[in-house]
Design a protein around this motif. Sequence first.
Motif, PDB file in Angstrom:
ATOM      1  N   GLU A  66      39.399  33.622  34.676  1.00  0.00           N
ATOM      2  CA  GLU A  66      39.748  33.603  36.095  1.00  0.00           C
ATOM      3  C   GLU A  66      38.901  32.607  36.879  1.00  0.00           C
ATOM      4  O   GLU A  66      39.290  32.189  37.968  1.00  0.00           O
ATOM      5  CB  GLU A  66      39.578  34.993  36.701  1.00  0.00           C
ATOM      6  CG  GLU A  66      40.572  36.008  36.187  1.00  0.00           C
ATOM      7  CD  GLU A  66      40.321  37.375  36.768  1.00  0.00           C
ATOM      8  OE1 GLU A  66      40.821  37.638  37.880  1.00  0.00           O
ATOM      9  OE2 GLU A  66      39.620  38.166  36.111  1.00  0.00           O
ATOM     10  N   VAL A  67      37.747  32.272  36.345  1.00  0.00           N
ATOM     11  CA  VAL A  67      36.853  31.309  36.985  1.00  0.00           C
ATOM     12  C   VAL A  67      36.381  30.313  35.924  1.00  0.00           C
ATOM     13  O   VAL A  67      35.201  30.158  35.679  1.00  0.00           O
ATOM     14  CB  VAL A  67      35.670  32.015  37.693  1.00  0.00           C
ATOM     15  CG1 VAL A  67      36.114  32.671  38.966  1.00  0.00           C
ATOM     16  CG2 VAL A  67      35.015  33.041  36.780  1.00  0.00           C
ATOM     17  N   LYS A  69      36.963  26.889  35.755  1.00  0.00           N
ATOM     18  CA  LYS A  69      36.651  25.518  36.154  1.00  0.00           C
ATOM     19  C   LYS A  69      35.672  25.527  37.320  1.00  0.00           C
ATOM     20  O   LYS A  69      35.686  26.445  38.145  1.00  0.00           O
ATOM     21  CB  LYS A  69      37.930  24.791  36.556  1.00  0.00           C
ATOM     22  CG  LYS A  69      38.929  24.666  35.437  1.00  0.00           C
ATOM     23  CD  LYS A  69      40.208  24.028  35.911  1.00  0.00           C
ATOM     24  CE  LYS A  69      41.233  24.035  34.784  1.00  0.00           C
ATOM     25  NZ  LYS A  69      42.558  23.661  35.277  1.00  0.00           N
ATOM     26  N   GLN A  72      36.129  27.287  40.951  1.00  0.00           N
ATOM     27  CA  GLN A  72      37.016  28.447  40.968  1.00  0.00           C
ATOM     28  C   GLN A  72      36.185  29.686  41.274  1.00  0.00           C
ATOM     29  O   GLN A  72      35.095  29.858  40.738  1.00  0.00           O
ATOM     30  CB  GLN A  72      37.739  28.623  39.634  1.00  0.00           C
ATOM     31  CG  GLN A  72      38.869  27.650  39.428  1.00  0.00           C
ATOM     32  CD  GLN A  72      39.628  27.949  38.146  1.00  0.00           C
ATOM     33  OE1 GLN A  72      39.040  28.299  37.126  1.00  0.00           O
ATOM     34  NE2 GLN A  72      40.936  27.786  38.196  1.00  0.00           N
ATOM     35  N   TYR A  73      36.727  30.539  42.135  1.00  0.00           N
ATOM     36  CA  TYR A  73      35.985  31.727  42.528  1.00  0.00           C
ATOM     37  C   TYR A  73      36.921  32.910  42.709  1.00  0.00           C
ATOM     38  O   TYR A  73      38.143  32.750  42.852  1.00  0.00           O
ATOM     39  CB  TYR A  73      35.223  31.487  43.838  1.00  0.00           C
ATOM     40  CG  TYR A  73      36.130  31.428  45.041  1.00  0.00           C
ATOM     41  CD1 TYR A  73      36.418  32.581  45.780  1.00  0.00           C
ATOM     42  CD2 TYR A  73      36.739  30.248  45.439  1.00  0.00           C
ATOM     43  CE1 TYR A  73      37.272  32.545  46.859  1.00  0.00           C
ATOM     44  CE2 TYR A  73      37.587  30.204  46.512  1.00  0.00           C
ATOM     45  CZ  TYR A  73      37.857  31.350  47.230  1.00  0.00           C
ATOM     46  OH  TYR A  73      38.716  31.318  48.300  1.00  0.00           O
ATOM     47  N   SER A 112      40.567  34.634  46.230  1.00  0.00           N
ATOM     48  CA  SER A 112      40.314  33.753  45.089  1.00  0.00           C
ATOM     49  C   SER A 112      40.788  32.361  45.448  1.00  0.00           C
ATOM     50  O   SER A 112      41.514  32.160  46.408  1.00  0.00           O
ATOM     51  CB  SER A 112      41.043  34.251  43.836  1.00  0.00           C
ATOM     52  OG  SER A 112      42.434  34.202  44.015  1.00  0.00           O
ATOM     53  N   SER A 114      39.881  27.821  44.708  1.00  0.00           N
ATOM     54  CA  SER A 114      39.032  26.770  44.177  1.00  0.00           C
ATOM     55  C   SER A 114      38.497  25.961  45.349  1.00  0.00           C
ATOM     56  O   SER A 114      39.259  25.572  46.241  1.00  0.00           O
ATOM     57  CB  SER A 114      39.842  25.875  43.236  1.00  0.00           C
ATOM     58  OG  SER A 114      39.008  24.917  42.635  1.00  0.00           O
TER      59      SER A 114
END
Length: 140
Positions: A66-67, A69, A72-73, A112, A114
């Motif tokens: 889910e994170v 890269k 990404q958060y 969520s 990026s």
Amino acid sequence: MKVAIEAFLDPATVGERAAAARAAALASQTGEGFEVAVADYLDPEQYAAELEVFRHSWHIAATSSEVSKPGQYIRWDFTERPIVIVRGKDQKLHAFYDVCAHRGGPIAPGTSGSVRSFVCPYHAWTYDLTGQLVALPSSE
């Protein structure tokens, strides 16, 4: 006797005995078996006590995919203290409270996404992907 002791210490039977003991204890307390009163779900003191337990326990907040890269958060808000979990430029995961040090506003846009950095929407205080304050707006 050795067989009986090994069976007694076997993790599967230990777990079964522990579950049976908990059920018996609950049954002895309620007289009928396991029941949870509706009031327990609505009681503010019970809720506060449970939050304290959750705040001091380990939880799975996300999967690494889910994170995956940098930038990404996800925003994790299970205990009323929102946490940002973000993949840094160093490829490591970083986690910090979703709060601006200036006035306490959230810094993560949405749940969520990026980003290159986190910017407080109120006064533009800017944080890097590790949660460190890196820029303030000019005072002009």
